[in-house]
Design a protein around this motif. Structure first.
Motif, PDB file in Angstrom:
ATOM      1  N   HIS A 221     -49.572 -16.426 -58.441  1.00 34.72           N
ATOM      2  CA  HIS A 221     -49.919 -17.729 -58.972  1.00 34.72           C
ATOM      3  C   HIS A 221     -50.157 -18.659 -57.959  1.00 34.72           C
ATOM      4  CE1 HIS A 221     -47.381 -21.812 -59.684  1.00 34.72           C
ATOM      5  NE2 HIS A 221     -47.605 -22.071 -57.768  1.00 34.72           N
ATOM      6  N   LEU A 222     -50.690 -18.535 -57.048  1.00 35.65           N
ATOM      7  CA  LEU A 222     -51.518 -19.265 -56.549  1.00 35.65           C
ATOM      8  C   LEU A 222     -53.551 -19.140 -56.924  1.00 35.65           C
ATOM      9  CD1 LEU A 222     -50.721 -18.522 -52.227  1.00 35.65           C
ATOM     10  CD2 LEU A 222     -50.006 -20.335 -53.745  1.00 35.65           C
ATOM     11  N   SER A 224     -53.629 -18.904 -59.750  1.00 36.48           N
ATOM     12  CA  SER A 224     -53.295 -19.209 -61.619  1.00 36.48           C
ATOM     13  C   SER A 224     -54.601 -20.269 -62.189  1.00 36.48           C
ATOM     14  CB  SER A 224     -52.125 -19.746 -61.764  1.00 36.48           C
ATOM     15  OG  SER A 224     -51.885 -20.081 -61.294  1.00 36.48           O
ATOM     16  N   ASN A 225     -55.173 -21.157 -61.290  1.00 35.24           N
ATOM     17  CA  ASN A 225     -56.137 -21.860 -61.437  1.00 35.24           C
ATOM     18  C   ASN A 225     -57.586 -21.818 -61.952  1.00 35.24           C
ATOM     19  OD1 ASN A 225     -53.703 -23.558 -62.718  1.00 35.24           O
ATOM     20  ND2 ASN A 225     -54.233 -25.159 -60.446  1.00 35.24           N
TER      21      ASN A 225
HETATM   22  C1  LIG Z   1     -52.633 -26.254 -61.181  1.00 36.89           C
HETATM   23  O1  LIG Z   1     -53.505 -27.254 -61.480  1.00 36.89           O
HETATM   24  C2  LIG Z   1     -52.802 -27.991 -62.164  1.00 36.89           C
HETATM   25  C3  LIG Z   1     -52.997 -29.578 -62.407  1.00 36.89           C
HETATM   26  O2  LIG Z   1     -53.844 -30.100 -61.745  1.00 36.89           O
HETATM   27  C4  LIG Z   1     -51.331 -28.564 -60.877  1.00 36.89           C
HETATM   28  O3  LIG Z   1     -50.595 -29.172 -61.176  1.00 36.89           O
HETATM   29  C5  LIG Z   1     -51.301 -26.611 -60.519  1.00 36.89           C
HETATM   30  O4  LIG Z   1     -50.092 -27.540 -59.509  1.00 36.89           O
HETATM   31  C6  LIG Z   1     -51.411 -26.364 -59.820  1.00 36.89           C
HETATM   32  N1  LIG Z   1     -51.218 -24.948 -59.821  1.00 36.89           N
HETATM   33  C7  LIG Z   1     -52.301 -24.183 -58.737  1.00 36.89           C
HETATM   34  C8  LIG Z   1     -51.147 -23.028 -58.517  1.00 36.89           C
HETATM   35  O5  LIG Z   1     -52.722 -24.196 -57.388  1.00 36.89           O
END
Ligand SMILES: *[C@@H]1O[C@H](CO)[C@@H](O)[C@H](O)[C@H]1NC(C)=O
Ligand SMILES: *[C@@H]1O[C@H](CO)[C@@H](O)[C@H](O)[C@H]1NC(C)=O
Ligand SMILES: *[C@@H]1O[C@H](CO)[C@@H](O)[C@H](O)[C@H]1NC(C)=O
Ligand SMILES: *[C@@H]1O[C@H](CO)[C@@H](O)[C@H](O)[C@H]1NC(C)=O
Ligand SMILES: *[C@@H]1O[C@H](CO)[C@@H](O)[C@H](O)[C@H]1NC(C)=O
Ligand SMILES: *[C@@H]1O[C@H](CO)[C@@H](O)[C@H](O)[C@H]1NC(C)=O
Ligand SMILES: *[C@@H]1O[C@H](CO)[C@@H](O)[C@H](O)[C@H]1NC(C)=O
Ligand SMILES: *[C@@H]1O[C@H](CO)[C@@H](O)[C@H](O)[C@H]1NC(C)=O
Ligand SMILES: *[C@@H]1O[C@H](CO)[C@@H](O)[C@H](O)[C@H]1NC(C)=O
Ligand SMILES: *[C@@H]1O[C@H](CO)[C@@H](O)[C@H](O)[C@H]1NC(C)=O
Ligand SMILES: *[C@@H]1O[C@H](CO)[C@@H](O)[C@H](O)[C@H]1NC(C)=O
Length: 401
Positions: A221-222, A224-225
């Protein structure tokens, strides 16, 4: 930094001093299952052993890292050591002669160790690391970060996989395929059985390891972006030689799927069939084979033995494998053409080293940033069984006879 001198002096002094460890005679009170849940320093070798307990962690240890990255060779360690500035080399006896140091950042919260390649190097290094009196690893999170071959069904070059299961596929009988009966698809047969793909009637205990799925999901999850690199245009077009329906065809992704350990670096469809059958059979269809490497079961066996004695916490291990090449040829190439046809058909490692770092870094940073609130007491305790075939750490496995 000349830590070696400092460390040996302190160690010698600590051994010479009167032993302040609190000592409790105990005949049968230590239940094995408690060791799988907590990281207390207690030796569970047998219920009649004398139990030693150390309230402040491991007696005499100089370092108590929050995260330890485990790499297998220099190309994997490079991104971590460089980017996280792991500038201190700590000499730990019995590590690989090629990789004699644990590397640490300036405040000793983040470290890395490199095992050397293959099962023997991995097991020896991790055992030495866990036993080192310099280190208190009782609360340390471990991130195994290395490259591997990938199944085109589930991965492509550059993908980063997160495994719940690690399976040692080398623990089998083998008969050369030129000498096997006509109705066998390959020459591998499980122990104490007499034809392929029957559940083994005897196990050595290292065939299968299960890890904390909840922590794995947190690490994924961490990440995932994170934007994973595609590699070169050559890498992109090579992916597209696989069928468009396969994961191999597309861009690299994070994938939750399981890994196979074998000292033999095998390749090709027939051996893939044998190895993935073994993973499916030994795990009673709970594991999905998607990557192949040469160390993880060995490292996990050492971690398991250390966890059994309270030296590490088996709940705190995340296993990532980046896909550097495919385990079998694309359409139109045979196995040897593919495997020995030159680096251009196999390689994808450059982007993969970067992707392993990119995908693992958010977890490492999260552990350090949220230590007090989330990680010191592990907020990501497993809901699945963790441990080995023998249930060494307690609990009830969901695979095997
Ligand atoms: C991924 O990016 C979105 C949009 O910026 C943000 O809301 C979310 O918290 C991020 N997720 C993680 C796991 O960093
Ligand atoms: C351990 O067992 C021995 C022999 O049965 C007994 O004498 C001793 O009191 C026991 N010790 C403890 C701490 O229970
Ligand atoms: C410390 O370790 C790094 C990485 O293995 C190595 O490049 C460097 O030479 C080592 N430094 C010393 C002083 O040995
Ligand atoms: C230790 O250093 C890391 C960066 O290497 C930093 O993120 C962390 O906040 C520091 N921790 C402490 C306790 O100083
Ligand atoms: C090796 O590790 C894999 C997953 O990481 C696990 O499925 C397998 O059971 C392990 N095998 C051995 C022999 O430890
Ligand atoms: C292969 O043929 C033999 C003899 O007919 C039979 O006993 C065996 O079950 C077959 N094995 C497989 C894997 O089909
Ligand atoms: C890929 O596509 C080719 C051509 O359609 C086909 O012959 C082959 O069986 C397919 N391979 C797989 C693994 O699906
Ligand atoms: C990788 O390629 C995919 C298409 O296959 C594209 O969507 C993605 O943006 C590319 N990523 C990078 C980092 O270039
Ligand atoms: C694989 O292909 C190469 C090149 O076409 C050929 O020389 C070789 O005999 C083939 N090997 C097999 C096992 O078919
Ligand atoms: C992938 O790119 C690397 C350069 O980073 C190159 O050496 C390798 O041959 C490429 N692999 C494939 C399969 O095209
Ligand atoms: C596999 O799991 C099923 C339940 O899903 C169980 O009935 C069976 O005994 C298991 N077999 C082995 C070999 O573990």
């Amino acid at each position: 930094m000349k830590l070696r001198t400092v460390c040996s002096a302190l160690w010698a002094a600590s051994l010479a001093a009167a032993n302040p460890i609190s000592r409790k005679e105990s005949n049968a009170t230590a239940s094995v299952s408690s060791y799988s849940q907590t990281a207390s320093i207690a030796d569970a070798a047998s219920t009649t052993d004398t139990i030693f307990s150390v309230p402040q962690g491991r007696y005499g240890a100089l370092f108590k890292p929050k995260v330890m990255v485990v790499n297998m060779y220099y190309k994997e360690e490079d991104a971590w050591i460089r980017n996280l500035d792991l500038m201190h080399n700590i000499s730990v006896p019995l590590l690989s002669p090629e990789y004699p140091y644990v590397h640490s950042n300036d405040n000793f919260t983040i470290m890395s160790v490199t095992t050397g390649e293959g099962e023997i190097n991995a097991a020896t290094t991790i055992a030495a690391l866990c036993m080192s009196p310099l280190l208190d690893l009782t609360e340390t999170y471990f991130l195994i970060s290395g490259i591997g071959g990938g199944s085109p069904q589930h991965t492509t070059i550059g993908s980063v996989t997160f495994a719940k299961y690690a399976v040692q596929v080398g623990l089998q009988y083998q008969i050369d395929s030129r000498e096997i009966p006509a109705n066998w698809t390959y020459g591998y047969v499980n122990f104490k059985t007499s034809q392929p793909n029957v559940y083994p009637a005897t196990v050595y205990g290292t065939e299968i390891f299960e890890l904390n799925e909840n922590l794995m999901n947190r690490a994924m999850h961490l990440a995932s972006n994170v934007t994973l690199q595609n590699g070169t245009t050559g890498n992109v077009s090579f992916r597209q030689r696989y069928n468009a329906s396969m994961a191999a065809y597309g861009a690299p992704k994070l994938v939750a799927c399981d890994t196979a350990t074998s000292d033999v670096y095998w390749s090709g469809e027939i051996l893939e069939h044998a190895m993935s059958d073994f993973v499916t059979t030994i795990s009673n269809k709970t594991a999905t084979y998607c990557s192949t490497q040469q160390e993880d079961n060995a490292s996990l066996e050492s971690f398991l033995r250390a966890a059994k004695h309270g030296l590490v916490d088996y709940n705190r291990i995340v296993l990532t494998r980046g896909i550097s090449d495919f385990d079998r040829a694309p359409n139109g190439l045979n196995a040897t053409e593919f495997f020995f046809g030159g680096k251009n058909l196999q390689g994808g490692a450059t982007a993969t080293f970067t992707n392993l770092y990119l995908a693992g870094l958010p977890f490492v940073q999260d552990v350090v940033a949220n230590w007090d609130t989330l990680y010191k007491e592990n907020n990501f305790m497993p809901k699945n069984y963790i441990g080995d075939y023998f249930e060494t750490l307690g609990g009830v496995k969901n695979f095997g006879l």
